[in-house]
Scaffold this active site. Sequence first.
Site, short mmCIF file in Angstrom:
data_model
loop_
_atom_site.label_atom_id
_atom_site.label_comp_id
_atom_site.label_asym_id
_atom_site.label_seq_id
_atom_site.Cartn_x
_atom_site.Cartn_y
_atom_site.Cartn_z
N GLY A 50 0.83 -1.20 0.00
CA GLY A 50 0.00 0.00 0.00
C GLY A 50 0.86 1.24 0.00
NE ARG A 96 -16.73 12.38 10.86
CZ ARG A 96 -15.58 12.30 10.20
NH1 ARG A 96 -15.10 11.11 9.86
NH2 ARG A 96 -14.92 13.38 9.87
CG HIS A 114 -19.12 11.60 7.02
ND1 HIS A 114 -19.94 12.70 6.91
CD2 HIS A 114 -17.92 12.08 7.43
CE1 HIS A 114 -19.24 13.79 7.24
NE2 HIS A 114 -18.02 13.43 7.56
NE ARG A 161 -11.97 7.79 10.81
CZ ARG A 161 -12.08 8.99 10.25
NH1 ARG A 161 -11.54 10.06 10.82
NH2 ARG A 161 -12.78 9.15 9.15
CG LEU A 193 -0.68 9.61 5.61
CD1 LEU A 193 0.43 10.40 4.96
CD2 LEU A 193 -1.74 10.56 6.17
CB ALA A 194 -0.95 3.72 6.81
CG HIS A 207 -16.26 8.76 5.72
ND1 HIS A 207 -15.85 9.29 4.53
CD2 HIS A 207 -15.54 9.38 6.69
CE1 HIS A 207 -14.91 10.21 4.76
NE2 HIS A 207 -14.70 10.27 6.06
#
Lengths: 227, 505
Positions: free
Chosen positions: B8, B277, B228, B368, B11-12, B334
């Site tokens: 991958g 959320r 979301h 989250r 970002l991670a 989401h």
Amino acid sequence: MEYTLDIARQSPGGKPWRQTFLVEDSGESSVSTILDSISSQVSLDAEGEPAEPVVWECGCLQGKCGACAMRINGVPRLACSAFLREFPKRRILVEPLGKFPVIKDLAVDRSGMFESLKQAKLWLEGEAFNSKFRHDACYQSAMCLMCGCCLDVCPNFMPDEEFFGAALAVNAYRILEQSEAKSIALEYKKRYWHTCGKSLSCDKVCPAKLPVEELMARANAIAIWGK
Amino acid sequence: MSPIVVLGAGLAGLSAAIEAAENGYEVTVVSPKPSERAQSVMAEGGMNAALGEGDSPKRHFEDTIKAGRFLADPEAVMGMANAAPGIARRLRSLGTMFNIRGDEMDLRAFGGQKTRRTVFAQSSTGKQIMSAVIQEARKYEFKGLIRRLSRHALSGLLLSGNGCTGCEVQDVYTGESLSLAGSVIAALGGMNGLFNRYTGSQDNTGAATAILFQSGASLANGEFIQYHPTTAAIPGKRILISEAARSEGGRLFCLKNGKPFYFMEEKDPELKNLAPRDVITREMAFLGEQAYLDLTPISNDAFRTRLSGTLEDCLTYLRLDPRKKPIPVEPGIHYFMGGLLVDIRHQTNVPGLYAAGECCYQYHGANRLGGNSLLGAIYGGIIAARSAMADGCPTGRGKVAFVQETQPTQDRLAMQNAMSSGLGPIRDKAGLERLVNTLERLDKSVPLLAKAIAISALNRKESRGAHCRSDFPNENSEIKNSVASANGREVLFSAREAANYGVHA
């Protein structure tokens, strides 16, 4: 309403050919949405024959990832923001970007673009120097999608040559602004400034609507004129 | 120093790759597409870091744990909250164009938090962070420490008796196979492709996660899927109207006797439109009325300098000018709070296999907080890389544990439709049993992963965070994690006491 999509197809090593699809749509769908439905199941072409799924790249479907860049009625753009309603003749020619090697159908190999930024050493060696007067321009520079539309339309860009066009200039700008490395200016001259013919077609086609001309002018000011 | 393979390039993945390369490790980053296409570039509203006056990592920790309904591991969350200010400063020094106030990073208020704690770059925070992180990774690519295999995807995990010794990957166009030795860090993103409509990227199919699951990695808390509250349907997908729009003054309402009823302002007079959320989504589901997001109170200046991406999305994709007209919105998939089971060091239950970012569970519990996904991706990537470096790669001759299976299109559509109807914002026993029955009839690894989620949802007989059961409307007093594992074509389920028991407020 019925729309006619002529899709350029090509297998590795094979000759390009076109396949026509008829689609019913209100006009609100994007070319991406149509390609998605054609390629995610067995669809019939205009002759009523089952068609092999069309190979193409897509990701976000909302103009943020740059994957689905292709030529639509001759203009390089993102399929996800090309809506059928924009084509009143209801006939749409969908082709791969023309300056990159075709992998299959509409998927092209853009790895040269990423390689070019590496060759030009576009990174920061030290901490970014941030000026609030340059903030908006640096922000715009970092919005570049690396989709390749600017290179596809550029009269000076040819693959495998040293010139890397607007994709390089736009991304080099913020590095020039944020660092003091002289080497970036040298790379910029060699790989962009010497060859750009200032047609500015890149500025017109950029799907992210970046102020390409402004960013180039700013980059020139730093790299060439030392301002 | 054994090599590291990162699956991958979002970002991670890049966070893990940079951390390892900085320490001199050789890293191969495998991804079907380049980093510019990763879902991380779609992240909008911002990233949480306790940088404001009077704020502290402790308060960030408390808000995260509370919004996650006490399910997340407190030690892990505290580590993330402590690291957040440093991560934000590092990103700025890498050139991320965060919005600035004076000389400091500006902070916006975000859902579920009473303090302004979210650094942001307009409403394109993910893209701006990714541009900076990609250029940092480029430095190590040039030095030869990071090698990229773009156009490649995981096809199988190499397992010896001691754990994971590497993996096999395939060119996504030619099918050509490559065997890579080393510790493996999975940074695969969420399991969007198990459903038929979502705000994220189509590339996050869940197929690679399914391979890891079938190869022995367990799944934790898969039933927690974030809907979301403010998304809008367009042909083929859902688009997100960022929480940032409510942070800047947007208000949610529905019509009651023909007049706007600002339901969140009634429901939660303190947090109002910035409640967590899950709370807003549940409220919308129970109201059962068309909801609208009114952004007309927001100034043109704020649209220009803080929400330009949101404005552009509405104009282009909804053909609606949010400066003039409220936006019809509804909840949409989401984010996946659940994912591969990892310990606090981000190691899965398979030694040598680590996971970071949205593909693993850890920081978000049952729901989250906005602003914690970018942070979790970066922090998780760093921790996973450190653990892989410290542990070294398990020894032994690895064999492919399980070969990737292609799912017939009809089966995929059947799975996506069943998952979308069985695992909506409100669930019940009958619907979940129907879903499990449908999935039992489907072969292959992706439906097995889907079944693991469905069985976890069926076994969680309570309502907690994003998991809302109409037949079990209350939270249980015992707090447990759902853990599902593959045993051939079967799913084994267990409920394990959560590590945070006792932290309950």
